[in-house]
Design an enzyme around this catalytic site. Sequence first.
Site: not given
Ligand code: NAD
Length: 325
Positions: A160, A206
């Site tokens: 990641y 949690f």
């Molecule tokens: P999530 O897993 O809920 O959302 C990711 C989405 O991307 C999902 O709907 C998944 O099905 C889709 N996806 C994954 N691979 C794919 C592909 N190859 N083709 C099409 N769709 C695909 O996660 P999230 O927490 O909503 O994170 C969203 C973004 O924000 C990510 O890029 C993540 O790295 C970044 N991010 C989130 C956080 C957090 O705290 N939530 C922190 C840092 C970064």
Amino acid sequence: MVSAPRFGPGHRILVTGGAGFVGSHLVDALVARGATVVAVDNFVTGAKENVAQLDDNPLFTLVEADVTDGLPDHHPALRERFDAILHLASPASPKDFTTLPIEILRVGSIATMHLLDRAGADGARFILASTSEAYGDPQVHPQVETYWGNVNPIGIRSVYDEAKRFAEATTMAYHRYRGVDVGIVRIFNTYGPRMRPDDGRAVPTFITQALRGEPLPVHGTGEQTRSICYVDDLVHGILLLLDSTETGPINCGTEHEVSMRELAELIVSLTGSRSEVQYLTRTADDPEKRRPDLSLARQRLGFAPQVGPADGLRRTIAHFSERIG
Ligand code: NAD
């Protein structure tokens, strides 16, 4: 500083990962602005239900596809030019690091290149959802954007961390050498409704355990800290970056730092649960401290998070209560 929104009615915006936790809230906000939004998702960690509220909205289209294969040209909604592309697709929870490692590497690398090619061809602004994980287990605290990080390149989390670092490098190269208009946001721990209850991240774990009256698993001594940001604040920050001409990377999150032990205790108290905290072995490469320095976000974007932990957690608990029953 940003003035009027750059993107709104009459603009076509692509959100990859639009059926995920953060993506679906972003899609809601963009549609509420009057933009035409196309979400592409393969549902590997997201769900159609996250955007079901937009099913009958003519401004919204959901396309099922894996963005690692590029954007499918058979779908009419994907053929027309986009004004902005927001790349959020990527499994993101620690559990996913071991169950979907190759998928994470592919979507951070190959998919990012496909989408940047498309942004270049369309003349679209490209926003990359990067992460505080780019700092690894940081030796500088709080984390400022100029800090290069402390990442174990072959550790469990590296799929990641390094995928996102590669995605950042790719985004900057397309900006420098191909003139693509880009913005990189480094997102810190965010929580809220629509997280998967079983995704392994602290807040949903949690809350689920507390609502079930089961022990809350805290790794190590529980003194390791995170700064947790409510999803509405994060979405606001991403939109500020989208509307700006900033390249970033820019941190987005909150500066309110909380230890895992305090978080567990707060959730027990807010749910009125009788659950106890259970201390487990610390996981490998788990960062000791995490807090963004938000000076840049404040100065360049006017970003100021509004929702405190108790308020945000109450809203999240309400969402989980409905599902857990
Ligand atoms: P999530 O897993 O809920 O959302 C990711 C989405 O991307 C999902 O709907 C998944 O099905 C889709 N996806 C994954 N691979 C794919 C592909 N190859 N083709 C099409 N769709 C695909 O996660 P999230 O927490 O909503 O994170 C969203 C973004 O924000 C990510 O890029 C993540 O790295 C970044 N991010 C989130 C956080 C957090 O705290 N939530 C922190 C840092 C970064």
